[in-house]
Design an enzyme around this catalytic site. Sequence first.
Site, short mmCIF file in Angstrom:
data_model
loop_
_atom_site.label_atom_id
_atom_site.label_comp_id
_atom_site.label_asym_id
_atom_site.label_seq_id
_atom_site.Cartn_x
_atom_site.Cartn_y
_atom_site.Cartn_z
N GLY A 37 37.02 51.81 28.57
CA GLY A 37 37.62 50.49 28.77
C GLY A 37 38.48 50.40 30.01
O GLY A 37 38.94 49.32 30.38
N HIS A 38 38.69 51.52 30.68
CA HIS A 38 39.61 51.56 31.84
C HIS A 38 38.95 52.29 33.00
O HIS A 38 39.34 53.42 33.30
CB HIS A 38 40.91 52.26 31.44
CG HIS A 38 42.06 51.99 32.35
ND1 HIS A 38 42.33 52.74 33.48
CD2 HIS A 38 43.03 51.05 32.31
CE1 HIS A 38 43.43 52.28 34.06
NE2 HIS A 38 43.87 51.26 33.38
N PHE A 39 38.00 51.85 33.62
CA PHE A 39 37.35 50.55 33.57
C PHE A 39 35.85 50.79 33.50
O PHE A 39 35.37 51.75 34.11
CB PHE A 39 37.68 49.73 34.81
CG PHE A 39 39.15 49.35 34.88
CD1 PHE A 39 39.62 48.25 34.17
CD2 PHE A 39 40.04 50.09 35.63
CE1 PHE A 39 40.97 47.90 34.24
CE2 PHE A 39 41.38 49.73 35.70
CZ PHE A 39 41.85 48.64 35.01
#
Length: 157
Positions: A37-39
Site C-alpha cells: 500500500g506504500h506505494f
Amino acid sequence: MQLEYFQMVDRITDLDVGKRTITVESQVPETSTVFEGHFPGYPLMPGVLLTETMAQTSGWLLIALLKFERMPFLASVKEAKMRDFVKPGELLTINASLVHDGSGFAVTDANVRIGGKLKCNATLTFRHTPFPHPDLRVHMEAMAKRIGFPEQAIAHD
C-alpha cells in the site's frame, strides 16, 4: 528488519558508552505487506517506520547507558526530516547520540544513512522508568543478545 513485529534493528555494529553513541544496521526487506500500500508499483519505506528505526536505535543506546536497569520509551519526536526515499532491499546505517539526560528523560539525535548518504534525521525525547514487568526485561535481554548487544552491558540482579 522484521516490519510485522516492529523489530527494526538487525545488529549493533558499534556501541560506545563513553562517547554516548551507537551505530546499528538494518536491512529493509525486499517484500512486506507494508509496501503493497506504500506505494503500489513504487514501494517505499514509510517515514514513520524510519522514525521508529531511529527511536529503537536510540532506545538501545539508552538501555546501555542505563545499565539495562530502566526501560526507555519514546515521548516526543522533534525536527524529524525525511530527506530522500528508502526502498526495499537497502541496507540502513543508523546512528544515535545522547545530547541530554536528566530527571527521567533523555534526548537523542539520530539519523539514517544509506551508503553514507543522509536519508533522514530526528531529535527524539524519551522517558525512562523501571521495567514494568520482569518478563519484559527477559524479552529485552533475549533481543539484545540477538542483535549483538555487549553481554557485559547487561546488568544482572
